[in-house]
Design a protein around this motif. Structure first.
Motif, PDB file in Angstrom:
ATOM      1  N   LYS A 531       0.825  -1.206   0.000  1.00 38.75           N
ATOM      2  CA  LYS A 531       0.000   0.000   0.000  1.00 38.75           C
ATOM      3  C   LYS A 531       0.864   1.263   0.000  1.00 38.75           C
ATOM      4  O   LYS A 531       0.551   2.245  -0.693  1.00 38.75           O
ATOM      5  CB  LYS A 531      -0.910  -0.003   1.231  1.00 38.75           C
ATOM      6  CG  LYS A 531      -2.007  -1.053   1.210  1.00 38.75           C
ATOM      7  CD  LYS A 531      -3.043  -0.735   0.152  1.00 38.75           C
ATOM      8  CE  LYS A 531      -4.198  -1.717   0.209  1.00 38.75           C
ATOM      9  NZ  LYS A 531      -5.210  -1.437  -0.849  1.00 38.75           N
ATOM     10  N   MET A 534       2.329   1.779  -3.513  1.00 40.51           N
ATOM     11  CA  MET A 534       1.354   2.281  -4.462  1.00 40.51           C
ATOM     12  C   MET A 534       1.003   3.740  -4.170  1.00 40.51           C
ATOM     13  O   MET A 534       0.733   4.516  -5.104  1.00 40.51           O
ATOM     14  CB  MET A 534       0.086   1.419  -4.416  1.00 40.51           C
ATOM     15  CG  MET A 534       0.318  -0.049  -4.799  1.00 40.51           C
ATOM     16  SD  MET A 534       1.169  -0.255  -6.388  1.00 40.51           S
ATOM     17  CE  MET A 534      -0.049   0.460  -7.499  1.00 40.51           C
ATOM     18  N   PHE A 535       1.023   4.160  -2.903  1.00 45.84           N
ATOM     19  CA  PHE A 535       0.785   5.562  -2.566  1.00 45.84           C
ATOM     20  C   PHE A 535       1.875   6.442  -3.173  1.00 45.84           C
ATOM     21  O   PHE A 535       1.591   7.491  -3.771  1.00 45.84           O
ATOM     22  CB  PHE A 535       0.752   5.732  -1.041  1.00 45.84           C
ATOM     23  CG  PHE A 535       0.581   7.165  -0.604  1.00 45.84           C
ATOM     24  CD1 PHE A 535      -0.684   7.701  -0.415  1.00 45.84           C
ATOM     25  CD2 PHE A 535       1.681   7.979  -0.372  1.00 45.84           C
ATOM     26  CE1 PHE A 535      -0.844   9.023  -0.013  1.00 45.84           C
ATOM     27  CE2 PHE A 535       1.537   9.294   0.027  1.00 45.84           C
ATOM     28  CZ  PHE A 535       0.267   9.820   0.203  1.00 45.84           C
ATOM     29  N   GLU A 536       3.130   6.031  -3.017  1.00 48.46           N
ATOM     30  CA  GLU A 536       4.226   6.806  -3.591  1.00 48.46           C
ATOM     31  C   GLU A 536       4.152   6.830  -5.114  1.00 48.46           C
ATOM     32  O   GLU A 536       4.444   7.861  -5.739  1.00 48.46           O
ATOM     33  CB  GLU A 536       5.566   6.226  -3.140  1.00 48.46           C
ATOM     34  CG  GLU A 536       5.871   6.443  -1.672  1.00 48.46           C
ATOM     35  CD  GLU A 536       7.276   6.024  -1.301  1.00 48.46           C
ATOM     36  OE1 GLU A 536       7.866   5.197  -2.043  1.00 48.46           O
ATOM     37  OE2 GLU A 536       7.791   6.523  -0.294  1.00 48.46           O
ATOM     38  N   LEU A 537       3.754   5.731  -5.701  1.00 52.74           N
ATOM     39  CA  LEU A 537       3.661   5.664  -7.155  1.00 52.74           C
ATOM     40  C   LEU A 537       2.572   6.596  -7.677  1.00 52.74           C
ATOM     41  O   LEU A 537       2.743   7.253  -8.714  1.00 52.74           O
ATOM     42  CB  LEU A 537       3.373   4.217  -7.586  1.00 52.74           C
ATOM     43  CG  LEU A 537       3.443   3.920  -9.080  1.00 52.74           C
ATOM     44  CD1 LEU A 537       4.836   4.158  -9.616  1.00 52.74           C
ATOM     45  CD2 LEU A 537       3.010   2.489  -9.353  1.00 52.74           C
ATOM     46  N   ASN A 538       1.459   6.689  -6.964  1.00 48.58           N
ATOM     47  CA  ASN A 538       0.342   7.536  -7.399  1.00 48.58           C
ATOM     48  C   ASN A 538       0.548   8.998  -7.066  1.00 48.58           C
ATOM     49  O   ASN A 538      -0.175   9.857  -7.607  1.00 48.58           O
ATOM     50  CB  ASN A 538      -0.961   7.044  -6.760  1.00 48.58           C
ATOM     51  CG  ASN A 538      -1.350   5.653  -7.224  1.00 48.58           C
ATOM     52  OD1 ASN A 538      -1.045   5.259  -8.344  1.00 48.58           O
ATOM     53  ND2 ASN A 538      -1.999   4.898  -6.356  1.00 48.58           N
ATOM     54  N   ASN A 539       1.495   9.308  -6.196  1.00 51.34           N
ATOM     55  CA  ASN A 539       1.723  10.705  -5.778  1.00 51.34           C
ATOM     56  C   ASN A 539       3.140  11.169  -6.075  1.00 51.34           C
ATOM     57  O   ASN A 539       3.641  12.085  -5.414  1.00 51.34           O
ATOM     58  CB  ASN A 539       1.448  10.849  -4.279  1.00 51.34           C
ATOM     59  CG  ASN A 539      -0.017  10.634  -3.929  1.00 51.34           C
ATOM     60  OD1 ASN A 539      -0.835  11.536  -3.995  1.00 51.34           O
ATOM     61  ND2 ASN A 539      -0.340   9.402  -3.549  1.00 51.34           N
ATOM     62  N   LYS A 540       3.768  10.589  -7.068  1.00 54.32           N
ATOM     63  CA  LYS A 540       5.144  10.965  -7.378  1.00 54.32           C
ATOM     64  C   LYS A 540       5.201  12.388  -7.936  1.00 54.32           C
ATOM     65  O   LYS A 540       4.217  12.924  -8.444  1.00 54.32           O
ATOM     66  CB  LYS A 540       5.747   9.978  -8.369  1.00 54.32           C
ATOM     67  CG  LYS A 540       5.009   9.865  -9.683  1.00 54.32           C
ATOM     68  CD  LYS A 540       5.597   8.752 -10.525  1.00 54.32           C
ATOM     69  CE  LYS A 540       4.838   8.592 -11.839  1.00 54.32           C
ATOM     70  NZ  LYS A 540       5.375   7.477 -12.636  1.00 54.32           N
ATOM     71  N   SER A 542       5.826  15.474 -10.273  1.00 54.68           N
ATOM     72  CA  SER A 542       5.678  15.633 -11.710  1.00 54.68           C
ATOM     73  C   SER A 542       6.906  16.310 -12.311  1.00 54.68           C
ATOM     74  O   SER A 542       7.695  16.969 -11.623  1.00 54.68           O
ATOM     75  CB  SER A 542       4.436  16.470 -12.016  1.00 54.68           C
ATOM     76  OG  SER A 542       4.593  17.798 -11.515  1.00 54.68           O
ATOM     77  N   TYR A 800       1.905   9.366   5.348  1.00 55.59           N
ATOM     78  CA  TYR A 800       1.167   8.814   4.214  1.00 55.59           C
ATOM     79  C   TYR A 800      -0.179   8.321   4.712  1.00 55.59           C
ATOM     80  O   TYR A 800      -0.258   7.566   5.681  1.00 55.59           O
ATOM     81  CB  TYR A 800       1.905   7.636   3.590  1.00 55.59           C
ATOM     82  CG  TYR A 800       3.177   7.976   2.846  1.00 55.59           C
ATOM     83  CD1 TYR A 800       3.565   9.298   2.643  1.00 55.59           C
ATOM     84  CD2 TYR A 800       3.985   6.966   2.329  1.00 55.59           C
ATOM     85  CE1 TYR A 800       4.722   9.601   1.958  1.00 55.59           C
ATOM     86  CE2 TYR A 800       5.145   7.258   1.636  1.00 55.59           C
ATOM     87  CZ  TYR A 800       5.517   8.579   1.462  1.00 55.59           C
ATOM     88  OH  TYR A 800       6.666   8.880   0.780  1.00 55.59           O
TER      89      TYR A 800
END
Length: 802
Positions: A531, A534-540, A542, A800
């Motif tokens: 989890k 996936m949080f870091e991946l979705n909030n990387k 830009s 997070y």
């Protein structure tokens, strides 16, 4: 003169033909390259470091492969006797006493039990493990996680994504599969990949097997001696010396196991010929049938004692990484198996004459002059047997840690010769406390044996199930052989499991309880770990944020190199934005470091570092993925910094070469692989030199320096200017990086506190807010595991919500 002129003309013609052939090859490569062209815009959308991360040299780096000479194999076979077989070799101490706890009621029962022992040894250790299971190794390493990693690499069943470009086609990652692609294997693979339930079950079975093997490590020391006080004293000493490492503690006593096998085989043959050679009739399986007819349920229950004759069999597979398949096959079939047959046959012959001594069969059957020497050797052998299982427990926890299935603990690699030999202080003390409690609670080897049997058989059944899946999906074996394998070994092990479970209340609950606790720890940690990832991946962060950052005059650049650690592989972690917001300063060179655990045993140093330049180019920010296998050693800070700097400078050199040689409006797709940093361009603008090796693999310009690809093009118009510009620009950048290195390296470590969202369920809040955070706070922190020096560490905290 005429001859000289003719020779010169002939040489000129040969050169012209060679150049023409070279031009034709280049044209063919260019054509192939255009057909496989990948645009740079697509690459940027992928968000990965590069799509050519897998295009590496396929060198076999494992030191324990089977392509060794016979002399080396024989030496390894001799060494394996002392390392692997201590547990199964000491089982004659308690098998007959555990099988007949209430005494022998019929003399024929001795032959029935001996026949059961003979065929159990023949079918499980010999046929199943020696000739089948050992071949399911992961580049030379064995164990439950090796089977799981094979399945995860072939099918997308890992709960954490492992089919990213940074994983694929490593030297040890790619599988050499049979050429006949069967529909059956493809269908099973698709069902596994499309079923979350199947993936979850596979993961749970894996950690259950891991927990059970660790349970062996808890119970083996407990069963080593019949006297409780002596056992506890030995346990304390045994666990205290673990810090010195398996190589020094266990391997130095390997000759004792050899002497032990000589003693038990000699005593067995002595008793066999002295008392009753008629027990050899037990090789007839008819006595097994008669035994069950005569004893019924009592005979079925007694299987819980018989199964102890194969304790430690899983060690042949789990410890395979120290040796090779042939060595283990030779040592087991040539030394261990015949020795154990002689020992058990001798004990059976003695019991025919003295059935009343069944409670102390082994020591009662020793000839008087050899009693005390045998007793001393037996104690020493039992200690070494315990050492092997404890070391196996350390290795398993280390593997589960690398695969994100266990909290961070300090793993100490204790041997320069054997990569898999590790010591974990926290686990060592936990095992010691558990072993002492178990020994004090059960008091006798019979009661401990009841608990031990469940752990032994459960691991074997899990291995059978996972190997069946490998036969179906990876090996693509004939369905009839698969059915035969599963039915024979599944039935035998299922029968034994039903027997040992019958004694659940008499001690069998201990390994199950221990396994459940370990499974809960692994499950909770793995769930939140996924989890969080996936949080870091979705909030990387830009790319627009980075561009704005480069234009912001309020951001200061300080001397030195900053290494910001993150578990995010694809992109810049959100904690970087948090860091800049609170501290508007960036080092002159910033590297986002991600430690990537690959489900293979080892990653070659040439393939370990992957780099990507973060735009804008002159901002000197890089993403770096450092790939480790589950048996690789994480280097100390000085060694790690040196390797990272060397690979970064080589990447910069190759990156400048690509940029200077690139044609306008040409997409970067390169079919040629440079293995060395030296590039030579002749006066005609053609690349030459041994450092240039050609492969038709389309790649991006974002790459590992050791697998840097280039495209052949015509630079005849201004070759000298281009090459000099490449060399000058690359040298300036490398000197800048070197100077930043000399100014110091600072480690930036993200410490993310994970909390649930407001509307989360009660169960999720318990798992995340309480269980996970309890584990995180009570195990080693990141800087200890990664070897980060505290004097150069800067923590960055963030919360997070998942």
């Amino acid at each position: 003169m005429v001859e000289s002129r003719r020779e010169a003309e002939a040489e000129a013609e040969a050169e012209a033909e060679a150049e023409a052939a070279q031009e034709m090859r280049e044209e063919e490569e260019a054509l192939n390259m255009k057909e496989k062209k990948v645009s740079s815009t697509k690459l940027s959308r992928v968000g990965s470091l590069n799509l050519e991360a897998g295009n590496v040299t396929f060198s076999r780096i494992h030191s324990h492969n089977n392509n060794v000479d016979w002399w080396t194999t024989l030496i390894l076979a001799f060494q394996s006797v002392g390392i692997i077989y201590g547990d199964i070799g000491t089982s004659p101490l308690y098998v007959f006493s555990s099988t007949f706890p209430d005494g022998i009621s019929h003399s024929e029962d001795i032959l029935g039990v001996l026949s059961l022992i003979i065929y159990t040894l023949l079918l499980i250790p010999m046929f199943k493990y020696v000739f089948i299971v050992l071949w399911a190794n992961d580049n030379g390493d064995g164990g439950t996680f090796a089977l799981y990693s094979l399945i995860c690499r072939y099918a997308k069943v890992s709960l954490i994504p492992n089919e990213q470009p940074e994983d694929r086609q490593l030297s040890n990652y790619k599988l050499e599969l049979p050429s006949n692609q069967l529909k059956r294997a493809q269908k099973i693979k698709e069902k596994l990949e499309n079923s979350k339930t199947a993936q979850l079950v596979l993961f749970l079975v894996t950690i259950l097997g891991t927990s059970m093997v660790t349970g062996d490590g808890v119970l083996t020391p407990c069963i080593s001696d019949a006297v409780m006080g002596i056992s506890i004293a030995i346990l304390i000493v045994l666990f205290y010396v673990q810090r010195f490492g398996t190589d020094k503690v266990g391997y130095s006593f390997a000759p004792i196991i050899i002497v032990w096998f000589l003693f038990i085989s000699g005593i067995g043959l002595y008793n066999l010929f002295k008392y009753d050679t008629g027990v050899l009739k037990a090789f007839n399986p008819k006595y097994i049938v008669d035994y069950f007819k005569r004893n019924g349920k009592k005979g079925w229950v007694s299987l819980g004692g018989v199964v102890l004759c194969i304790t430690g069999t899983e060690a042949m597979f789990a410890d395979l990484g120290h040796f090779n398949v042939r060595a283990v096959q030779i040592s087991c079939s040539g030394i261990v198996f015949p020795t154990l047959l002689a020992a058990y046959s001798g004990q059976a012959a003695y019991l025919v004459k003295f059935p009343g001594d069944v409670g102390n069969t082994f020591y009662a059957s020793i000839p008087d002059p050899l009693y005390w020497p045998t007793f001393v050797i037996a104690v020493a052998a039992a200690i070494i047997a315990s050492q092997a299982m404890i070391s196996g427990a350390f290795a398993i926890i280390s593997q589960s840690l690398s695969l994100g299935c266990f909290p961070r603990v300090k793993v100490v690699h204790t041997s320069a010769k054997y990569e898999g030999q590790v010591y974990i202080p926290e686990i060592n003390y936990l095992l010691m406390i558990t072993c002492i409690i178990g020994t004090a609670t059960f008091k006798t080897t019979t009661n401990i044996g009841n608990a031990y049997g469940i752990a032994v058989v459960a691991v074997m059944i899990i291995t059978t199930c996972m190997l069946t899946l490998i036969m179906l999906v990876i090996w693509k074996t004939s369905i009839w052989w698969i059915v035969l394998f599963f039915v024979i070994f599944g039935s035998i092990e299922g029968l034994y499991l039903s027997s040992v479970l019958f004694k659940f209340v008499e001690g069998g609950y201990l390994p199950l309880t221990f396994s459940v606790v370990l499974m809960l720890i692994m499950g909770v940690w793995h769930y939140v770990h996924k989890k969080r990832y996936m949080f870091e991946l979705n909030n990387k962060v830009s790319s627009d944020f980075i561009r704005d950052l480069a234009l912001n005059p309020n951001i200061n650049r300080v001397p030195g190199i900053g290494l910001l650690y993150s578990e995010l592989v694809q992109g810049i972690p959100p904690i970087f934005r948090h860091f800049i917001t609170n501290m508007p300063s960036i080092h002159s060179v910033l590297v986002f470091v991600s430690i990537k655990s690959i489900p293979i045993n080892k990653v070659d140093m040439a393939e370990r570092f992957l780099f990507r330049l973060v735009e804008p180019r002159d901002y000197r920010m890089f993403c770096c993925v450092v790939r480790y296998g589950y048996n690789d050693v994480i280097d100390g800070p000085e060694v790690f910094e040196r390797h990272l700097l060397d690979h970064l400078k080589e990447y910069i050199r190759h990156e400048y070469f690509i940029r200077e040689r690139q044609q306008p409006n040409e997409e970067v797709v390169e079919p040629v692989n440079i293995q060395h940093s030296t590039v030579i361009v002749n006066k005609d603008g053609k690349v030459e030199g041994e450092s240039l090796q050609q492969h038709n693999h389309p790649t991006s310009h974002l790459s590992s320096p050791r697998s840097r690809s280039i495209q052949s093009f015509n630079v005849a118009n201004s070759p000298n200017r281009i090459i000099s510009g490449h060399i000058q620009g690359a040298e300036e950048e490398m000197q800048f990086v070197q100077k930043a290195m000399e100014n110091g390296v600072v480690y930036l470590l993200g410490e993310a506190e994970v909390r649930t969202e407001q509307n989360s369920s009660l169960f999720k809040r318990i798992v995340v807010n309480h269980a996970y955070n309890f584990l995180r706070k009570n195990f080693s922190q990141g800087e200890k595991v990664l070897g980060i020096p505290r004097s150069r560490l800067l923590r960055v905290g963030m919360t997070y919500e998942i």
